[in-house]
Every structure is written in structure tokens, then in C-alpha cells.
Scaffold this motif. Structure first.
Motif, PDB file in Angstrom:
ATOM      1  N   HIS A   1      10.198  84.219   2.913  1.00 57.42           N
ATOM      2  CA  HIS A   1       9.904  82.848   3.356  1.00 57.42           C
ATOM      3  C   HIS A   1       9.755  81.880   2.187  1.00 57.42           C
ATOM      4  O   HIS A   1      10.423  80.844   2.142  1.00 57.42           O
ATOM      5  N   ILE A   2       8.864  82.193   1.243  1.00 58.41           N
ATOM      6  CA  ILE A   2       8.531  81.224   0.200  1.00 58.41           C
ATOM      7  C   ILE A   2       9.714  80.897  -0.693  1.00 58.41           C
ATOM      8  O   ILE A   2       9.851  79.783  -1.201  1.00 58.41           O
TER       9      ILE A   2
ATOM     10  N   TYR B   1      11.380  80.964 -10.549  1.00 62.64           N
ATOM     11  CA  TYR B   1      10.150  80.725 -11.314  1.00 62.64           C
ATOM     12  C   TYR B   1       9.587  79.331 -11.019  1.00 62.64           C
ATOM     13  O   TYR B   1       8.367  79.163 -10.846  1.00 62.64           O
ATOM     14  N   ALA B   2      10.458  78.336 -10.955  1.00 62.97           N
ATOM     15  CA  ALA B   2      10.006  76.962 -10.703  1.00 62.97           C
ATOM     16  C   ALA B   2       9.384  76.833  -9.312  1.00 62.97           C
ATOM     17  O   ALA B   2       8.394  76.108  -9.137  1.00 62.97           O
ATOM     18  N   ILE B   3       9.943  77.527  -8.320  1.00 63.83           N
ATOM     19  CA  ILE B   3       9.360  77.508  -6.974  1.00 63.83           C
ATOM     20  C   ILE B   3       7.974  78.152  -7.000  1.00 63.83           C
ATOM     21  O   ILE B   3       7.022  77.639  -6.412  1.00 63.83           O
ATOM     22  N   TRP B   4       7.855  79.284  -7.677  1.00 65.64           N
ATOM     23  CA  TRP B   4       6.577  79.981  -7.773  1.00 65.64           C
ATOM     24  C   TRP B   4       5.541  79.119  -8.498  1.00 65.64           C
ATOM     25  O   TRP B   4       4.388  79.034  -8.088  1.00 65.64           O
ATOM     26  N   GLU B   5       5.963  78.453  -9.569  1.00 64.20           N
ATOM     27  CA  GLU B   5       5.073  77.581 -10.323  1.00 64.20           C
ATOM     28  C   GLU B   5       4.612  76.406  -9.458  1.00 64.20           C
ATOM     29  O   GLU B   5       3.426  76.045  -9.454  1.00 64.20           O
ATOM     30  N   ALA B   6       5.531  75.808  -8.706  1.00 67.51           N
ATOM     31  CA  ALA B   6       5.185  74.688  -7.829  1.00 67.51           C
ATOM     32  C   ALA B   6       4.237  75.132  -6.725  1.00 67.51           C
ATOM     33  O   ALA B   6       3.289  74.419  -6.367  1.00 67.51           O
ATOM     34  N   ARG B   7       4.472  76.321  -6.202  1.00 69.13           N
ATOM     35  CA  ARG B   7       3.600  76.858  -5.153  1.00 69.13           C
ATOM     36  C   ARG B   7       2.185  77.030  -5.677  1.00 69.13           C
ATOM     37  O   ARG B   7       1.203  76.710  -4.996  1.00 69.13           O
ATOM     38  N   ASN B   8       2.036  77.540  -6.887  1.00 65.46           N
ATOM     39  CA  ASN B   8       0.709  77.743  -7.460  1.00 65.46           C
ATOM     40  C   ASN B   8      -0.017  76.410  -7.686  1.00 65.46           C
ATOM     41  O   ASN B   8      -1.239  76.309  -7.492  1.00 65.46           O
TER      42      ASN B   8
ATOM     43  N   GLY C   1      -0.847  81.840   5.598  1.00 63.06           N
ATOM     44  CA  GLY C   1       0.177  80.818   5.781  1.00 63.06           C
ATOM     45  C   GLY C   1       0.832  80.395   4.481  1.00 63.06           C
ATOM     46  O   GLY C   1       0.233  80.456   3.398  1.00 63.06           O
ATOM     47  N   CYS C   2       2.073  79.951   4.562  1.00 66.92           N
ATOM     48  CA  CYS C   2       2.852  79.519   3.401  1.00 66.92           C
ATOM     49  C   CYS C   2       2.139  78.407   2.647  1.00 66.92           C
ATOM     50  O   CYS C   2       1.593  77.477   3.252  1.00 66.92           O
ATOM     51  N   GLY C   3       2.154  78.481   1.329  1.00 72.27           N
ATOM     52  CA  GLY C   3       1.511  77.470   0.508  1.00 72.27           C
ATOM     53  C   GLY C   3       2.181  76.113   0.595  1.00 72.27           C
ATOM     54  O   GLY C   3       1.559  75.092   0.285  1.00 72.27           O
ATOM     55  N   PHE C   4       3.449  76.076   1.022  1.00 70.87           N
ATOM     56  CA  PHE C   4       4.174  74.808   1.151  1.00 70.87           C
ATOM     57  C   PHE C   4       4.055  74.220   2.556  1.00 70.87           C
ATOM     58  O   PHE C   4       3.588  73.111   2.737  1.00 70.87           O
ATOM     59  N   CYS C   5       4.494  75.011   3.550  1.00 65.02           N
ATOM     60  CA  CYS C   5       4.580  74.464   4.909  1.00 65.02           C
ATOM     61  C   CYS C   5       3.467  74.933   5.835  1.00 65.02           C
ATOM     62  O   CYS C   5       3.215  74.293   6.872  1.00 65.02           O
TER      63      CYS C   5
END
Length: 249
Positions: free
Chosen positions: A135-136, A186-193, A122-126
Motif C-alpha cells: 500500500h504505502i 527512499y523518498a516516499i519512506w522519508e516523506a511518510r516518516n 492505518g496508512c501514514g498518508f491516506c
């Protein structure tokens, strides 16, 4: 066994009891051999049909490479597009992360799950959809919010895939837009991590501040690398009776 060896036919009562009607129908559609005989194990990777651990390892490695090649989008962008992509003024880590996302090389949950890693896909955000590049970075409500709230103010709903999005970005031939898009990814990936590994919360304003700070850092880096401009020295004829040459700027 699902086959009656004496009558040489499917055990219809057992199959209809165990399987769904559609699956049972598919089983019954499989023709049985007319000569009978005993079933044997045969490994297709070798000429003699014997399995070895080395052959099994080579087979698994081939599957992994095939999966990586099928998910990679590298070949879908022509060399000129990649040249423009890497010439961007974004920070190197932003360009590299974005490149890995386009090529399907990021360790996203769906990719790990496909490779039998014990992880929730499942998505790390939703957590409502499987976590893949489309998706991500585009389809997740969090990603849509970030893209629209950024300086690009993009509505990404119209893009069918992450690949289609980047094809459109590169086609704009605008280095400022390209650098900003790479930084947002990059910022989305960083926030997801941070959400996945540090139990943090996604705050869109924080992500946008991170984008702004990285773009500013890239600008400062470019200014520091810019060559200093110095006026060329000009020779002038010495005054009569003078013993020194004068250089005027």
C-alpha cells in the motif's frame, strides 16, 4: 461453562443466546469426548506439559521469526537479481531502505500492529487502508502520484504487489531506472516518516525535488570516486652530447 457436565452436552440455549448463529453452529459441530473427565492445562512446548517462562519466551521468539520469514520476499529474487540490485548507482541509504522494504523489514504500522504494538495500522498518508509495503509504496494515492510525476512516469496500478513491481524493475536491466526507483522508494519512506513523526504535510513536488537532489549527490559521488586519467610517460633517446634523459608526455 458451555457444556452441561451432568447431561454431557452443549448448553444450546446459552450458546444460541450469546453467539451468532454461524458461531453457534460451529460450536455445536465440535464433538464432545465420550469419556468425560476433568479438563487440564497442558503446554505443548514441553514433554511434561508444564509451562515455564523460558518455554513461553522461546515460543514467542519462534512466532516472531516465523512471521518475519513469511513476510520476507528475499527468497523470491534470485542471487543474480540481488547482485544487480546492490550494484546500483543509487545512494547506499536508498538501496538499504529499498532492500528492507522488499524483505518486509521496515517498521510499517500493519507489521507493528500484528506484533501487538499499540499503534493505528492505518496508512501514514491516506489513513484509509492498512500500512504495508504494497500500500504505502504502490497502492496509496500519494504513492501513485509520486511514481507518475517522477522521471520514470510509471503507472503502478497494474502491479499486484511490491514484489511484482521490483521483479519487473530488475527485469528491465537498466541501471538508471533501478537507481531512480530505489531513490523514489527512499523518498516516499522519508516523506511518510515526516508526516507521521513531525506532523508535516505531503507535498509531491518536495518529494520529487528530494529524489533529484539524491540522484545528483550519487552522481557527484561517482565522479569523485572515478580514477584520474593520466597519460603514460614516454621515454625518448637523449640528444647527442646531452647529459639528461627527456620524458615526453
Amino acid at each position: 461453562m458451555l457444556i452441561d457436565q451432568d447431561l454431557h452436552c452443549w448448553k444450546r440455549d446459552l450458546i444460541e443466546l450469546v453467539f451468532s448463529p454461524s458461531t453457534a453452529a460451529n460450536i455445536f459441530s465440535i464433538p464432545l469426548g465420550v469419556h468425560g473427565g476433568v479438563d487440564l492445562f497442558h503446554w505443548p512446548g514441553t514433554s511434561d506439559g508444564q509451562y515455564t517462562s523460558k518455554e513461553g519466551y522461546d515460543f514467542m521468539r519462534l512466532l516472531l521469526h516465523r512471521d518475519a520469514a513469511s513476510s520476507s520476499s528475499t527468497a523470491k529474487l534470485d542471487p543474480r537479481s540481488w547482485k544487480f540490485f546492490w550494484a546500483s548507482r543509487a545512494l547506499p541509504r536508498c538501496k538499504e531502505t529499498c532492500w528492507r522494504a522488499i524483505c518486509g523489514l521496515l517498521p510499517l504500522k500493519e507489521s507493528l500492529f500484528r506484533r501487538h504494538v499499540d499503534v493505528d495500522p492505518g496508512c501514514g498518508f491516506c489513513a484509509s487502508e492498512r500500512e504495508n509495503e504494497d500500500h504505502i509504496f504502490l497502492q496509496c494515492p500519494a504513492a501513485k502520484h509520486i511514481w507518475f510525476a517522477s522521471q520514470l512516469a510509471i503507472r503502478v496500478d497494474s502491479f499486484t504487489s511490491f514484489q511484482a513491481f521490483w521483479t519487473a524493475v530488475i527485469a528491465m536491466d537498466d541501471d538508471e531506472v533501478l537507481a531512480m526507483a530505489q531513490t523514489v522508494v527512499y523518498a516516499i519512506w522519508e516523506a511518510r516518516n515526516k508526516v507521521c513523526f513531525q506532523q508535516g504535510e505531503l507535498v509531491v513536488a518536495t518529494v520529487l525535488r528530494r529524489v533529484a537532489s539524491m540522484l545528483e549527490a550519487a552522481q557527484v559521488r561517482d565522479l569523485a570516486r572515478a580514477p584520474s586519467v593520466s597519460l603514460p610517460a614516454k621515454w625518448s633517446k637523449p640528444a647527442p652530447g646531452g647529459g639528461y634523459h627527456q620524458m615526453q608526455l
